[in-house]
Motif scaffolding. Structure first.
Motif, PDB file in Angstrom:
ATOM      1  N   LEU A 100       0.866  -1.181   0.000  1.00  0.00           N
ATOM      2  CA  LEU A 100       0.000   0.000   0.000  1.00  0.00           C
ATOM      3  C   LEU A 100       0.899   1.226   0.000  1.00  0.00           C
ATOM      4  CD1 LEU A 100      -2.854  -0.646   2.600  1.00  0.00           C
ATOM      5  CD2 LEU A 100      -2.849  -1.079   0.147  1.00  0.00           C
ATOM      6  N   ILE A 101       0.502   2.240  -0.761  1.00  0.00           N
ATOM      7  CA  ILE A 101       1.219   3.509  -0.790  1.00  0.00           C
ATOM      8  C   ILE A 101       0.217   4.611  -0.455  1.00  0.00           C
ATOM      9  CG2 ILE A 101       2.525   5.167  -2.169  1.00  0.00           C
ATOM     10  CD1 ILE A 101       3.404   2.795  -3.937  1.00  0.00           C
ATOM     11  N   ALA A 102       0.471   5.312   0.645  1.00  0.00           N
ATOM     12  CA  ALA A 102      -0.348   6.461   1.030  1.00  0.00           C
ATOM     13  C   ALA A 102       0.405   7.722   0.638  1.00  0.00           C
ATOM     14  CB  ALA A 102      -0.619   6.455   2.526  1.00  0.00           C
ATOM     15  N   GLU A 103      -0.220   8.534  -0.206  1.00  0.00           N
ATOM     16  CA  GLU A 103       0.375   9.793  -0.665  1.00  0.00           C
ATOM     17  C   GLU A 103      -0.364  10.936   0.012  1.00  0.00           C
ATOM     18  OE1 GLU A 103       0.128   9.826  -4.930  1.00  0.00           O
ATOM     19  OE2 GLU A 103       1.399   8.039  -5.120  1.00  0.00           O
ATOM     20  N   GLY A 104       0.316  11.623   0.923  1.00  0.00           N
ATOM     21  CA  GLY A 104      -0.285  12.730   1.653  1.00  0.00           C
ATOM     22  C   GLY A 104       0.170  14.058   1.097  1.00  0.00           C
ATOM     23  N   SER A 105      -0.760  15.018   1.010  1.00  0.00           N
ATOM     24  CA  SER A 105      -0.396  16.339   0.494  1.00  0.00           C
ATOM     25  C   SER A 105      -1.205  17.437   1.181  1.00  0.00           C
ATOM     26  CB  SER A 105      -0.594  16.409  -1.020  1.00  0.00           C
ATOM     27  OG  SER A 105      -1.938  16.173  -1.352  1.00  0.00           O
ATOM     28  N   VAL A 106      -0.642  18.627   1.169  1.00  0.00           N
ATOM     29  CA  VAL A 106      -1.291  19.779   1.769  1.00  0.00           C
ATOM     30  C   VAL A 106      -2.145  20.477   0.716  1.00  0.00           C
ATOM     31  CG1 VAL A 106      -0.915  22.049   2.834  1.00  0.00           C
ATOM     32  CG2 VAL A 106       0.511  20.092   3.495  1.00  0.00           C
ATOM     33  N   VAL A 107      -3.394  20.723   1.057  1.00  0.00           N
ATOM     34  CA  VAL A 107      -4.315  21.444   0.184  1.00  0.00           C
ATOM     35  C   VAL A 107      -4.268  22.935   0.504  1.00  0.00           C
ATOM     36  CG1 VAL A 107      -6.745  21.730  -0.467  1.00  0.00           C
ATOM     37  CG2 VAL A 107      -5.818  19.443  -0.043  1.00  0.00           C
ATOM     38  N   ARG A 108      -4.347  23.256   1.792  1.00  0.00           N
ATOM     39  CA  ARG A 108      -4.295  24.658   2.229  1.00  0.00           C
ATOM     40  C   ARG A 108      -3.568  24.741   3.566  1.00  0.00           C
ATOM     41  NH1 ARG A 108      -6.434  28.439   5.448  1.00  0.00           N
ATOM     42  NH2 ARG A 108      -6.708  30.535   4.626  1.00  0.00           N
ATOM     43  N   TYR A 109      -2.562  25.592   3.599  1.00  0.00           N
ATOM     44  CA  TYR A 109      -1.784  25.779   4.821  1.00  0.00           C
ATOM     45  C   TYR A 109      -2.199  27.078   5.489  1.00  0.00           C
ATOM     46  CZ  TYR A 109       2.118  26.040   8.034  1.00  0.00           C
ATOM     47  OH  TYR A 109       2.874  26.099   9.179  1.00  0.00           O
ATOM     48  N   GLY A 110      -2.685  26.975   6.722  1.00  0.00           N
ATOM     49  CA  GLY A 110      -3.031  28.154   7.514  1.00  0.00           C
ATOM     50  C   GLY A 110      -2.230  28.166   8.798  1.00  0.00           C
ATOM     51  N   ARG A 111      -2.277  29.281   9.514  1.00  0.00           N
ATOM     52  CA  ARG A 111      -1.487  29.401  10.745  1.00  0.00           C
ATOM     53  C   ARG A 111      -1.905  28.373  11.797  1.00  0.00           C
ATOM     54  NH1 ARG A 111       1.273  31.259  14.671  1.00  0.00           N
ATOM     55  NH2 ARG A 111       0.485  32.209  16.547  1.00  0.00           N
ATOM     56  N   THR A 112      -3.196  28.138  11.930  1.00  0.00           N
ATOM     57  CA  THR A 112      -3.692  27.212  12.954  1.00  0.00           C
ATOM     58  C   THR A 112      -4.231  25.914  12.356  1.00  0.00           C
ATOM     59  OG1 THR A 112      -4.281  29.098  14.352  1.00  0.00           O
ATOM     60  CG2 THR A 112      -5.275  26.978  14.910  1.00  0.00           C
ATOM     61  N   LEU A 113      -4.974  26.016  11.255  1.00  0.00           N
ATOM     62  CA  LEU A 113      -5.554  24.837  10.625  1.00  0.00           C
ATOM     63  C   LEU A 113      -4.920  24.592   9.260  1.00  0.00           C
ATOM     64  CD1 LEU A 113      -9.344  25.278  11.458  1.00  0.00           C
ATOM     65  CD2 LEU A 113      -7.636  23.897  12.665  1.00  0.00           C
ATOM     66  N   ILE A 114      -4.616  23.328   9.013  1.00  0.00           N
ATOM     67  CA  ILE A 114      -4.011  22.912   7.753  1.00  0.00           C
ATOM     68  C   ILE A 114      -4.917  21.835   7.161  1.00  0.00           C
ATOM     69  CG2 ILE A 114      -1.954  21.975   6.635  1.00  0.00           C
ATOM     70  CD1 ILE A 114      -0.458  22.791   9.327  1.00  0.00           C
ATOM     71  N   VAL A 115      -5.360  22.043   5.934  1.00  0.00           N
ATOM     72  CA  VAL A 115      -6.215  21.064   5.263  1.00  0.00           C
ATOM     73  C   VAL A 115      -5.329  20.204   4.365  1.00  0.00           C
ATOM     74  CG1 VAL A 115      -8.159  20.711   3.691  1.00  0.00           C
ATOM     75  CG2 VAL A 115      -8.213  22.583   5.363  1.00  0.00           C
ATOM     76  N   THR A 116      -5.474  18.902   4.516  1.00  0.00           N
ATOM     77  CA  THR A 116      -4.655  17.955   3.770  1.00  0.00           C
ATOM     78  C   THR A 116      -5.542  16.917   3.100  1.00  0.00           C
ATOM     79  OG1 THR A 116      -4.435  16.476   5.653  1.00  0.00           O
ATOM     80  CG2 THR A 116      -2.739  18.188   5.420  1.00  0.00           C
ATOM     81  N   GLN A 117      -4.915  16.119   2.254  1.00  0.00           N
ATOM     82  CA  GLN A 117      -5.610  14.970   1.679  1.00  0.00           C
ATOM     83  C   GLN A 117      -4.618  13.833   1.524  1.00  0.00           C
ATOM     84  OE1 GLN A 117      -7.126  16.326  -2.092  1.00  0.00           O
ATOM     85  NE2 GLN A 117      -5.209  15.936  -3.144  1.00  0.00           N
ATOM     86  N   ALA A 118      -5.160  12.639   1.395  1.00  0.00           N
ATOM     87  CA  ALA A 118      -4.324  11.469   1.120  1.00  0.00           C
ATOM     88  C   ALA A 118      -5.057  10.559   0.155  1.00  0.00           C
ATOM     89  CB  ALA A 118      -3.998  10.709   2.407  1.00  0.00           C
ATOM     90  N   GLU A 119      -4.291   9.973  -0.724  1.00  0.00           N
ATOM     91  CA  GLU A 119      -4.769   8.900  -1.587  1.00  0.00           C
ATOM     92  C   GLU A 119      -3.978   7.669  -1.213  1.00  0.00           C
ATOM     93  OE1 GLU A 119      -6.035  11.001  -5.741  1.00  0.00           O
ATOM     94  OE2 GLU A 119      -3.875  10.687  -5.426  1.00  0.00           O
ATOM     95  N   VAL A 120      -4.676   6.554  -1.069  1.00  0.00           N
ATOM     96  CA  VAL A 120      -4.006   5.293  -0.745  1.00  0.00           C
ATOM     97  C   VAL A 120      -4.194   4.354  -1.925  1.00  0.00           C
ATOM     98  CG1 VAL A 120      -3.784   3.376   0.867  1.00  0.00           C
ATOM     99  CG2 VAL A 120      -4.446   5.652   1.721  1.00  0.00           C
TER     100      VAL A 120
END
Length: 151
Positions: A100-120
């Protein structure tokens, strides 16, 4: 393109990953660490499967959560930790294969909250199949470094 705040982000993220007993328990590795992106690789092991022989959905969630969380951590300052606030995981196909390969990436970087996604992806006989998709919210913990060693 995201710019890391810590020039030594890769070494810091790699050390954190190696300090996480849960990833060692399931046999995961993190061979790719780039600004705003990481990959976690998990070889098939019978001990992490469910009753049909597929890698358990909870384990799929573990590597998606960690890949995306560490993608966020690549962009933080050296004295900032990260913590998952929530994630939504869609299991799209059985996690069946040699890897299995999980690819994680940042969608939006904020000072307090960071939105990410992953595809496995499940890799079986050289063919990659998307088996899970995750969206996640990470909280930046400014001034809160990780413990240096887990016992």
């Amino acid at each position: 393109m995201h710019k890391p705040l810590d020039p030594d982000f890769a070494a810091r993220v790699r050390a954190s990953f190696h300090n996480q007993p849960a990833m060692a328990l399931i046999g995961a590795a993190m061979p790719v660490i780039e600004p705003g992106y990481t990959e976690i690789h998990l070889p098939y092991r019978a001990e992490i499967t469910q009753q049909h022989g597929y890698i358990h959905g909870g384990v799929v969630g573990m590597i998606a959560d960690s890949a995306a969380g560490y993608a966020a951590n690549t962009l933080t300052s050296a004295d900032t930790g990260v913590l998952t606030v929530e994630y939504k995981l869609n299991l799209l196909a059985p996690a069946e294969g040699q890897l299995l390969i999980a690819e994680g990436s940042v969608v939006r970087y904020g000072r307090t909250l960071i939105v990410t996604q992953a595809e496995v992806f499940a890799v079986k006989d050289g063919k990659k199949t998307l088996c899970a998709l995750m969206q996640q919210t990470i909280m930046a913990l400014h001034g809160k470094k990780e413990k240096s060693e887990v016992k």
